[in-house]
Scaffold this motif. Structure first.
Motif, PDB file in Angstrom:
ATOM      1  N   PHE A 118       0.362   6.678  -0.018  1.00 48.59           N
ATOM      2  CA  PHE A 118       0.994   7.489  -0.817  1.00 48.59           C
ATOM      3  C   PHE A 118       2.390   6.900  -1.472  1.00 48.59           C
ATOM      4  O   PHE A 118       2.895   5.932  -0.917  1.00 48.59           O
ATOM      5  N   ASN A 119       2.338   7.365  -2.909  1.00 46.01           N
ATOM      6  CA  ASN A 119       3.602   6.570  -3.445  1.00 46.01           C
ATOM      7  C   ASN A 119       4.608   7.424  -3.052  1.00 46.01           C
ATOM      8  O   ASN A 119       4.659   8.530  -2.632  1.00 46.01           O
ATOM      9  N   ASP A 120       5.899   7.273  -3.526  1.00 49.08           N
ATOM     10  CA  ASP A 120       7.025   8.048  -3.162  1.00 49.08           C
ATOM     11  C   ASP A 120       7.169   9.080  -3.932  1.00 49.08           C
ATOM     12  O   ASP A 120       6.662   9.360  -5.065  1.00 49.08           O
ATOM     13  N   SER A 121       7.914  10.163  -3.543  1.00 49.54           N
ATOM     14  CA  SER A 121       8.205  11.390  -3.993  1.00 49.54           C
ATOM     15  C   SER A 121       9.741  11.357  -4.732  1.00 49.54           C
ATOM     16  O   SER A 121      10.463  11.595  -3.761  1.00 49.54           O
ATOM     17  N   ALA A 127       3.931  13.118  -5.275  1.00 51.66           N
ATOM     18  CA  ALA A 127       3.202  11.722  -4.762  1.00 51.66           C
ATOM     19  C   ALA A 127       1.480  11.720  -5.276  1.00 51.66           C
ATOM     20  O   ALA A 127       1.139  12.874  -5.183  1.00 51.66           O
ATOM     21  N   LYS A 128       0.981  10.406  -5.475  1.00 55.00           N
ATOM     22  CA  LYS A 128      -0.218  10.342  -5.621  1.00 55.00           C
ATOM     23  C   LYS A 128      -0.813   9.641  -4.630  1.00 55.00           C
ATOM     24  O   LYS A 128      -0.451   8.940  -3.744  1.00 55.00           O
ATOM     25  N   PHE A 129      -2.128  10.118  -4.203  1.00 57.77           N
ATOM     26  CA  PHE A 129      -3.004   9.611  -3.142  1.00 57.77           C
ATOM     27  C   PHE A 129      -3.919   8.299  -3.811  1.00 57.77           C
ATOM     28  O   PHE A 129      -4.280   8.204  -4.712  1.00 57.77           O
ATOM     29  N   LEU A 130      -3.609   7.257  -2.800  1.00 59.41           N
ATOM     30  CA  LEU A 130      -3.995   5.967  -3.098  1.00 59.41           C
ATOM     31  C   LEU A 130      -3.660   5.350  -4.691  1.00 59.41           C
ATOM     32  O   LEU A 130      -4.329   5.231  -5.493  1.00 59.41           O
ATOM     33  N   PRO A 131      -2.303   5.407  -4.973  1.00 60.88           N
ATOM     34  CA  PRO A 131      -1.788   4.985  -6.249  1.00 60.88           C
ATOM     35  C   PRO A 131      -2.082   3.620  -6.868  1.00 60.88           C
ATOM     36  O   PRO A 131      -2.247   2.750  -5.902  1.00 60.88           O
ATOM     37  N   ALA A 132      -2.471   3.182  -7.953  1.00 60.92           N
ATOM     38  CA  ALA A 132      -2.784   1.969  -8.497  1.00 60.92           C
ATOM     39  C   ALA A 132      -1.890   0.885  -8.126  1.00 60.92           C
ATOM     40  O   ALA A 132      -2.125  -0.265  -7.715  1.00 60.92           O
ATOM     41  N   TYR A 136       4.561   3.645  -0.769  1.00 67.76           N
ATOM     42  CA  TYR A 136       5.717   3.286  -0.843  1.00 67.76           C
ATOM     43  C   TYR A 136       6.395   2.251   0.171  1.00 67.76           C
ATOM     44  O   TYR A 136       7.434   1.820   0.392  1.00 67.76           O
ATOM     45  N   GLY A 137       5.570   1.873   1.177  1.00 65.94           N
ATOM     46  CA  GLY A 137       5.715   1.268   2.145  1.00 65.94           C
ATOM     47  C   GLY A 137       4.452   0.372   2.904  1.00 65.94           C
ATOM     48  O   GLY A 137       3.516   0.391   2.226  1.00 65.94           O
TER      49      GLY A 137
END
Length: 216
Positions: A118-121, A127-132, A136-137
């Motif tokens: 996930f990317n950060d909220s 947040a997006k699942f499996l972002p391009a 975030y960590g």
């Protein structure tokens, strides 16, 4: 109760826990909340770096240590539950142990993988699942998703209350998740019914030993 029943309970709790967390991450932004029942139950999205109910432990190194400890505890927990089943402990104890094991595994998944998937909220962004651009960590640096909030009482305490009189008070303040609830339920039940859980097993064991001695 058989070992497969333990595994099924763990899987069931994990599916519920992770499904709710996944929905929260992909549909809500940080600090957003929905009121389910006015004045006592809300869905309130927060994340925490550490232990259950938002407690923290030792910064970045503490985060890695805590996650590693959870991983070891979960692995050992499955072997220990197998031992309890083999020694025919009570179903109540096995169910409680399964709840604790499932809760530990649920929060472990967050800590291990959520930073990657996930990317950060941030702000009002969901947040997006499996972002391009990546998560975030890194591995072991995910944050645990919490959402269950029960502010049963909110208001100012009477002046006569020692130390906190006149202060604004919220009960129950911690925000938690299904995994936390499973752990708490299992631990509290074991503490309340430990004599029944362990005493009955000792009685059965003593009877078997007596019969074995008589047979000799």
């Amino acid at each position: 109760m058989k070992y497969r029943h333990v595994v099924l309970i763990v899987i069931l709790i994990l599916v519920i826990d992770q499904a709710l967390k996944f929905w929260i991450k992909t549909h809500m932004f940080m600090q957003q909340e929905f009121i389910i029942f006015p004045n006592w139950f809300r869905i309130h999205f927060i994340e925490n770096e550490g232990m259950a109910y938002g407690l923290k432990f030792g910064g970045d190194f503490g985060k890695i240590l805590l996650t590693t400890f959870r991983l070891v505890a979960v692995v050992v927990g499955f072997f220990y539950m197998k031992k309890l089943v083999r020694e025919k402990y009570s179903n109540g104890l096995l169910i409680c142990g399964s709840l604790i094991l499932a809760g530990a595994a649920g929060n472990l998944i967050d800590s291990m993988f959520y930073g990657i998937i996930f990317n950060d909220s941030i702000g009002y962004e969901v947040a997006k699942f499996l972002p391009a651009g990546g998560g975030y960590g890194s591995f072991l640096h995910g944050r645990v998703v919490d959402m269950l909030y029960f502010p049963i009482y909110e208001g100012y305490l009477p002046k006569w209350v020692p130390f906190k009189g006149g202060d604004y008070f919220v009960f129950f303040r911690p925000v938690f998740n299904i995994a936390d609830a499973a752990i708490s339920t299992g631990v509290i039940a074991i503490l309340l019914f430990q004599k029944r859980f362990f005493g009955r097993h000792l009685e059965v064991k003593e009877v078997k030993e007596v019969k074995a001695d008589q047979a000799v």
